[in-house]
Design a protein around this motif. Structure first.
Motif, PDB file in Angstrom:
ATOM      1  N   GLY A  60      -2.847  -6.952  -4.263  1.00 28.35           N
ATOM      2  CA  GLY A  60      -3.572  -5.537  -4.258  1.00 28.35           C
ATOM      3  C   GLY A  60      -5.067  -5.797  -4.099  1.00 28.35           C
ATOM      4  O   GLY A  60      -5.646  -6.634  -3.479  1.00 28.35           O
ATOM      5  N   ASN A 110      -5.133   0.360  -0.973  1.00 31.35           N
ATOM      6  CA  ASN A 110      -4.109  -0.132  -2.064  1.00 31.35           C
ATOM      7  C   ASN A 110      -5.202  -0.102  -3.472  1.00 31.35           C
ATOM      8  O   ASN A 110      -6.363  -0.933  -3.386  1.00 31.35           O
ATOM      9  CB  ASN A 110      -3.689  -1.530  -2.180  1.00 31.35           C
ATOM     10  CG  ASN A 110      -2.704  -1.899  -2.947  1.00 31.35           C
ATOM     11  OD1 ASN A 110      -2.481  -1.119  -4.062  1.00 31.35           O
ATOM     12  ND2 ASN A 110      -1.767  -2.861  -2.695  1.00 31.35           N
ATOM     13  N   VAL A 120       0.756  -1.146  -0.005  1.00 31.19           N
ATOM     14  CA  VAL A 120      -0.270   0.060  -0.084  1.00 31.19           C
ATOM     15  C   VAL A 120       0.655   1.252   0.111  1.00 31.19           C
ATOM     16  O   VAL A 120       0.700   2.319  -0.345  1.00 31.19           O
ATOM     17  CB  VAL A 120      -0.933  -0.014   1.157  1.00 31.19           C
ATOM     18  CG1 VAL A 120      -0.359   0.375   2.532  1.00 31.19           C
ATOM     19  CG2 VAL A 120      -2.142   1.026   1.024  1.00 31.19           C
ATOM     20  N   ASN A 151       1.074   3.419  -4.012  1.00 29.91           N
ATOM     21  CA  ASN A 151       0.959   2.019  -3.899  1.00 29.91           C
ATOM     22  C   ASN A 151       2.147   1.562  -4.853  1.00 29.91           C
ATOM     23  O   ASN A 151       2.175   2.323  -5.698  1.00 29.91           O
ATOM     24  CB  ASN A 151      -0.476   1.540  -4.246  1.00 29.91           C
ATOM     25  CG  ASN A 151      -1.580   2.106  -3.418  1.00 29.91           C
ATOM     26  OD1 ASN A 151      -2.595   2.218  -4.270  1.00 29.91           O
ATOM     27  ND2 ASN A 151      -1.312   2.394  -2.402  1.00 29.91           N
TER      28      ASN A 151
END
Length: 460
Positions: free
Chosen positions: A255, A20, A13, A230
């Motif tokens: 993610g 994220n 993140v 991210n």
């Protein structure tokens, strides 16, 4: 000769963001990465929807012509889905995502690209970028108005001219490449490329370490560089199945796509539900599929520990009476956000620690947030991190221009969509996105040369 990918995907993140919005996928036939945008407007949804639409291509053995067609159809379908989602939920207006996807078909690789995420090829010890950014700054480079070195730190480098937003003209560049044994492909979000020098990235990628270890080292470097964005890395090595013992067969999803179904807004039952089904299978909610690995946020232990330790250190410093040290650190950070309905430059970080505010308005402006096109407004309301005060001031100046254009458009009875705004190139200019490396064997089923009038710009 039987080709395969030896692959890995990692995501983090970053040091500042609270969620994220990147999504990554790595599998035997498919490498893909999408960098969502739109803040609270749903960048995480956009990236996971697109990755979900592509996921089942990983299980299909297609010829190169079929692969190109199938990849374009899935991207178009995902883009249509984004449009439908925005129509049904106006709060999602302004969401979008970049995309890079590499689909393997025998000894051919079909590469689709839209946005400013980047793909690289490592061959014979040299790392070469094989995509060209769809960005305002790249257009300045192409026109000779700035150099490549000047582009690196340009204050408008976050303005993208093409992404997937649900608009009918959101089309990627597509090329077909020939796979060569020993090649390594790297796909990275700008959380890496904006904060780690190209030479350093090249050294890590060509060091000869396994894909997973290489991806972890790249994420490490981005975090050590203080990357506020991210960071997502997807790596695929082209290998000979007869000579490599046990390359992975389980896809890795990282993610937003790996957690999307756990959020408050589930992915609809569409092609994107493929990713949701893969996620449920990997977490044990569905016993019908054992083929997926949800790769840890890269890697969960050390990366998360590093960030949490940094935050904990700030808390302890503040609570222990060392407020000056925490304050001094926070004042090296800047972001553009909303204050009393107007755009402002903030000094500090956008998160608070309980009752402790870690930011304040450094420079207010006269730009009214509601005067901005919806996409820009959503980005400002979510806050846009900038490296320096000068960069933040430059962004405010850009937003002032966009607000003025919007006001003129409304005054003349027009609309104020962000895709109608942006810097104008030379009228009638033709822009071309050539392949920048060897081994490109054919151009796209959709042409990568387009004649443009006024390209849209999107602030990332």
């Amino acid at each position: 000769m039987p080709f395969a990918f030896n692959y890995a995907a990692r995501s983090d993140v970053g040091m500042v963001r609270s969620e994220n919005q990147d999504s990554g996928y790595a599998g035997p036939r498919l490498l893909a990465m999408a960098d969502g945008m739109g803040g609270h407007a749903g960048g995480d949804i956009a990236s996971s929807v697109v990755i979900g639409a592509l996921a089942d291509l990983d299980g299909e053995a297609l010829g190169s012509a079929e692969a190109s067609k199938a990849l374009l159809q899935r991207i178009s379908s995902a883009n249509d889905e984004l449009a439908d989602m925005v129509k049904s939920d106006p709060s999602l207006h302004g969401m979008g995502t970049t995309l890079i996807a590499i689909l393997r078909s025998n000894n051919k690789l079909v590469l689709a690209h839209i946005g400013d995420s980047r793909a690289f090829l490592a061959r014979d010890g040299k790392l070469t970028q094989i995509t060209k950014d769809h960005s305002f700054v790249q257009s300045l480079v192409d026109e000779g108005r700035i150099t490549e070195d000047e582009a690196i730190g340009h204050p408008q480098r976050s303005l993208v001219t093409r992404v997937l937003t649900g608009q009918v003209d959101d089309e990627p560049d597509v090329t077909v490449r020939e796979a060569r044994m020993g090649d390594r492909y790297l796909i990275a979000s700008d959380g890496l490329t904006d904060y780690v020098a190209g030479d350093t990235i090249a050294d890590i990628v060509t060091a000869g370490e396994a894909p997973g270890r290489t991806a972890e080292r790249l994420v490490d470097l981005a975090l050590k560089a203080g990357a506020p964005d991210n960071v997502t890395i997807v790596i695929g090595d082209v290998v000979d199945l007869t000579k490599v013992d046990g390359p992975p067969t389980q896809p890795q999803i990282v993610g937003a796509a790996s957690t999307r179904t756990k959020g408050t807004r589930a992915i609809p039952v569409t092609p994107a539900a493929k990713a949701a089904a893969l996620t449920r299978a990997a977490t044990g909610a569905d016993d019908g599929d054992d083929d997926v690995t949800l790769a840890e946020e890269a890697p969960q232990g050390s990366r998360r520990w590093l960030r949490r330790a940094a935050v904990l250190a700030v808390v302890l410093i503040v609570l222990g009476g060392g407020a000056y040290a925490a304050y001094d650190w926070s004042q090296s950070q800047y972001f553009v956000g909303a204050s009393d309905g107007k755009v402002a430059v903030f000094q500090g970080v956008s998160q608070d620690l309980g009752p402790i505010a870690l930011s304040h308005v450094e420079e207010p402006s006269d730009v009214v947030v509601s005067d901005l096109p919806d996409f820009y407004r959503s980005k400002v309301e979510a806050s846009i991190a900038k490296d320096t005060l000068k960069d933040a001031e430059a962004l405010v100046a850009e937003l002032r221009v966009e607000a003025s254009k919007c006001a003129v458009s409304r005054a003349t009875g027009g609309t104020c969509a962000s895709d109608s705004l942006g810097p104008s190139p030379t009228p009638g200019a033709t822009t071309t996105t050539p392949s920048t490396t060897p081994a490109t064997t054919s151009t796209t089923p959709t042409t990568s040369s387009t004649t443009t009038g006024t390209p849209s710009t999107t602030t990332r």
